[in-house]
Design a protein around this motif. Structure first.
Motif, PDB file in Angstrom:
ATOM      1  N   THR A  82      57.248  22.174  57.354  1.00  0.00           N
ATOM      2  CA  THR A  82      56.144  21.843  56.442  1.00  0.00           C
ATOM      3  C   THR A  82      55.950  23.012  55.497  1.00  0.00           C
ATOM      4  N   LEU A  83      55.567  22.671  54.273  1.00  0.00           N
ATOM      5  CA  LEU A  83      55.427  23.681  53.224  1.00  0.00           C
ATOM      6  C   LEU A  83      54.055  23.584  52.591  1.00  0.00           C
ATOM      7  N   ARG A  84      53.629  24.714  51.995  1.00  0.00           N
ATOM      8  CA  ARG A  84      52.374  24.730  51.240  1.00  0.00           C
ATOM      9  C   ARG A  84      52.484  25.791  50.145  1.00  0.00           C
ATOM     10  N   GLY A  85      52.075  25.411  48.947  1.00  0.00           N
ATOM     11  CA  GLY A  85      52.015  26.386  47.867  1.00  0.00           C
ATOM     12  C   GLY A  85      50.855  27.347  48.085  1.00  0.00           C
ATOM     13  N   ASP A  86      51.051  28.611  47.729  1.00  0.00           N
ATOM     14  CA  ASP A  86      49.989  29.606  47.926  1.00  0.00           C
ATOM     15  C   ASP A  86      48.712  29.250  47.175  1.00  0.00           C
ATOM     16  N   ALA A  87      48.838  28.500  46.093  1.00  0.00           N
ATOM     17  CA  ALA A  87      47.660  28.114  45.316  1.00  0.00           C
ATOM     18  C   ALA A  87      47.046  26.803  45.799  1.00  0.00           C
ATOM     19  N   ASN A  88      47.668  26.156  46.785  1.00  0.00           N
ATOM     20  CA  ASN A  88      47.183  24.863  47.273  1.00  0.00           C
ATOM     21  C   ASN A  88      46.334  25.032  48.531  1.00  0.00           C
ATOM     22  N   ALA A  89      45.392  24.134  48.715  1.00  0.00           N
ATOM     23  CA  ALA A  89      44.499  24.206  49.879  1.00  0.00           C
ATOM     24  C   ALA A  89      45.070  23.495  51.092  1.00  0.00           C
ATOM     25  N   THR A  90      46.050  22.609  50.895  1.00  0.00           N
ATOM     26  CA  THR A  90      46.616  21.834  52.009  1.00  0.00           C
ATOM     27  C   THR A  90      48.137  21.869  51.946  1.00  0.00           C
ATOM     28  N   ASP A  91      48.767  21.489  53.068  1.00  0.00           N
ATOM     29  CA  ASP A  91      50.221  21.395  53.108  1.00  0.00           C
ATOM     30  C   ASP A  91      50.709  20.291  52.183  1.00  0.00           C
ATOM     31  N   ASP A  92      52.006  20.314  51.907  1.00  0.00           N
ATOM     32  CA  ASP A  92      52.609  19.230  51.127  1.00  0.00           C
ATOM     33  C   ASP A  92      52.418  17.903  51.857  1.00  0.00           C
ATOM     34  N   ALA A  93      52.516  16.804  51.139  1.00  0.00           N
ATOM     35  CA  ALA A  93      52.161  15.482  51.671  1.00  0.00           C
ATOM     36  C   ALA A  93      52.991  15.079  52.880  1.00  0.00           C
ATOM     37  N   PHE A  94      54.240  15.539  52.960  1.00  0.00           N
ATOM     38  CA  PHE A  94      55.082  15.151  54.090  1.00  0.00           C
ATOM     39  C   PHE A  94      56.029  16.306  54.417  1.00  0.00           C
ATOM     40  N   PRO A  95      56.525  16.350  55.665  1.00  0.00           N
ATOM     41  CA  PRO A  95      57.460  17.410  56.058  1.00  0.00           C
ATOM     42  C   PRO A  95      58.857  17.148  55.493  1.00  0.00           C
ATOM     43  N   TYR A  96      59.704  18.144  55.595  1.00  0.00           N
ATOM     44  CA  TYR A  96      61.067  18.050  55.078  1.00  0.00           C
ATOM     45  C   TYR A  96      62.054  18.291  56.216  1.00  0.00           C
ATOM     46  N   ALA A  97      63.020  17.372  56.394  1.00  0.00           N
ATOM     47  CA  ALA A  97      64.105  17.554  57.353  1.00  0.00           C
ATOM     48  C   ALA A  97      65.279  18.170  56.599  1.00  0.00           C
ATOM     49  N   VAL A  98      65.641  19.403  56.967  1.00  0.00           N
ATOM     50  CA  VAL A  98      66.648  20.144  56.203  1.00  0.00           C
ATOM     51  C   VAL A  98      67.684  20.749  57.143  1.00  0.00           C
ATOM     52  N   SER A  99      68.892  20.891  56.626  1.00  0.00           N
ATOM     53  CA  SER A  99      69.940  21.614  57.345  1.00  0.00           C
ATOM     54  C   SER A  99      70.197  22.975  56.711  1.00  0.00           C
ATOM     55  N   SER A 100      69.719  23.154  55.486  1.00  0.00           N
ATOM     56  CA  SER A 100      69.787  24.445  54.803  1.00  0.00           C
ATOM     57  C   SER A 100      68.716  24.480  53.717  1.00  0.00           C
ATOM     58  N   VAL A 101      68.299  25.674  53.344  1.00  0.00           N
ATOM     59  CA  VAL A 101      67.321  25.864  52.270  1.00  0.00           C
ATOM     60  C   VAL A 101      67.746  27.103  51.478  1.00  0.00           C
ATOM     61  N   ARG A 102      67.057  27.312  50.352  1.00  0.00           N
ATOM     62  CA  ARG A 102      67.263  28.542  49.585  1.00  0.00           C
ATOM     63  C   ARG A 102      66.022  29.413  49.751  1.00  0.00           C
ATOM     64  N   ILE A 103      66.185  30.573  50.343  1.00  0.00           N
ATOM     65  CA  ILE A 103      65.058  31.454  50.600  1.00  0.00           C
ATOM     66  C   ILE A 103      64.885  32.412  49.421  1.00  0.00           C
ATOM     67  N   VAL A 104      63.630  32.653  49.029  1.00  0.00           N
ATOM     68  CA  VAL A 104      63.330  33.548  47.908  1.00  0.00           C
ATOM     69  C   VAL A 104      63.444  34.987  48.384  1.00  0.00           C
ATOM     70  N   LEU A 105      64.325  35.746  47.737  1.00  0.00           N
ATOM     71  CA  LEU A 105      64.495  37.163  48.060  1.00  0.00           C
ATOM     72  C   LEU A 105      63.478  38.017  47.305  1.00  0.00           C
ATOM     73  N   PHE A 106      63.348  37.762  46.015  1.00  0.00           N
ATOM     74  CA  PHE A 106      62.327  38.427  45.201  1.00  0.00           C
ATOM     75  C   PHE A 106      62.196  37.657  43.896  1.00  0.00           C
ATOM     76  N   SER A 107      61.131  37.940  43.157  1.00  0.00           N
ATOM     77  CA  SER A 107      60.892  37.232  41.892  1.00  0.00           C
ATOM     78  C   SER A 107      60.490  38.229  40.818  1.00  0.00           C
ATOM     79  N   ILE A 108      60.729  37.827  39.564  1.00  0.00           N
ATOM     80  CA  ILE A 108      60.367  38.632  38.391  1.00  0.00           C
ATOM     81  C   ILE A 108      59.504  37.759  37.489  1.00  0.00           C
ATOM     82  N   PRO A 109      58.254  38.126  37.252  1.00  0.00           N
ATOM     83  CA  PRO A 109      57.380  37.274  36.427  1.00  0.00           C
ATOM     84  C   PRO A 109      57.685  37.378  34.939  1.00  0.00           C
ATOM     85  N   GLY A 110      57.433  36.271  34.229  1.00  0.00           N
ATOM     86  CA  GLY A 110      57.431  36.285  32.777  1.00  0.00           C
ATOM     87  C   GLY A 110      58.768  36.231  32.079  1.00  0.00           C
ATOM     88  N   ILE A 111      59.865  35.991  32.772  1.00  0.00           N
ATOM     89  CA  ILE A 111      61.170  35.991  32.097  1.00  0.00           C
ATOM     90  C   ILE A 111      61.844  34.622  32.118  1.00  0.00           C
TER      91      ILE A 111
END
Length: 205
Positions: free
Chosen positions: A131-160
């Motif tokens: 289950t996932l939730r955006g940091d700006a959201n008050a609740t989890d996403d509407a439904f869970p996700y069945a996954v065998s792989s995902v892309r994990i965020v290593l770091f981000s750069i704002p504004g580009i």
């Protein structure tokens, strides 16, 4: 009162004039070409660095499964605001942990990038239900996700994100390629020893 003109002063005058002309001729002239060369060197270094970065991204994409994603919404604000670009790496579902920020691909829809709030076993040994939730959201996403792989965020750069999106435009990319080619040709074009082409030395008659 003017000094009297003598034969000796008349004989010495041409020599003084000649020395003055020689001194003027010996004065160093400003080298305009040098400043142009510095600008060319700087631009060539920038182009070289950009080329190296592009090659590294291609190598990392094939060897380490590292790519870029852009954020068009603010669902992950303030951690990752809209307009950011994140560096992500594909990992197996078994490596997912609560608290990770991951990108999940959705068939027929745009990928979603939110924070993991729970992880459960899936239908197979390699699958996980998250289950996932955006940091700006008050609740989890509407439904869970069945996954065998995902892309994990290593770091981000704002504004580009806008700049990166522009670089992927074929017209802009083609223009940058032509400009870089013209710069390289201009920088390495043969020049005369004097630093310019077409200059002729004229002798006195």
């Amino acid at each position: 009162m003017n000094a009297p003109v003598t034969r000796r002063s008349l004989r010495e005058q041409p020599a003084v004039v000649a020395l003055g002309v020689a001194a003027v001729a010996a004065e160093p002239r400003p080298k305009r070409a040098r400043s142009g060369g510095v600008v060319a060197d700087v631009l060539l270094w920038i182009a070289a660095i950009g080329g190296v970065v592009c090659m590294l991204l291609v190598i990392l994409a094939f060897t380490a499964h590292i790519t870029l994603i852009m954020f068009s919404t603010g669902s992950m604000s303030p951690t990752i605001p809209a307009g950011s670009v994140a560096v992500v790496q594909r990992i197996d579902a078994a490596q997912i942990a609560v608290g990770d920020v991951v990108t999940v691909d959705r068939e027929g829809e745009l990928p979603v990038t939110h924070r993991v709030t729970s992880v459960a076993d899936g239908a197979t040994a390699t699958e996980r239900v998250i289950t996932l939730r955006g940091d700006a959201n008050a609740t989890d996403d509407a439904f869970p996700y069945a996954v065998s792989s995902v892309r994990i965020v290593l770091f981000s750069i704002p504004g580009i994100a806008t700049m990166v999106a522009g670089m992927s435009n074929p017209v802009i990319l083609g223009g940058l390629t032509l400009a870089a080619t013209a710069l390289v040709v201009w920088a390495f074009w043969p020049r005369s020893p004097g630093g310019s082409r077409g200059r002729r030395t004229s002798g006195a008659t």
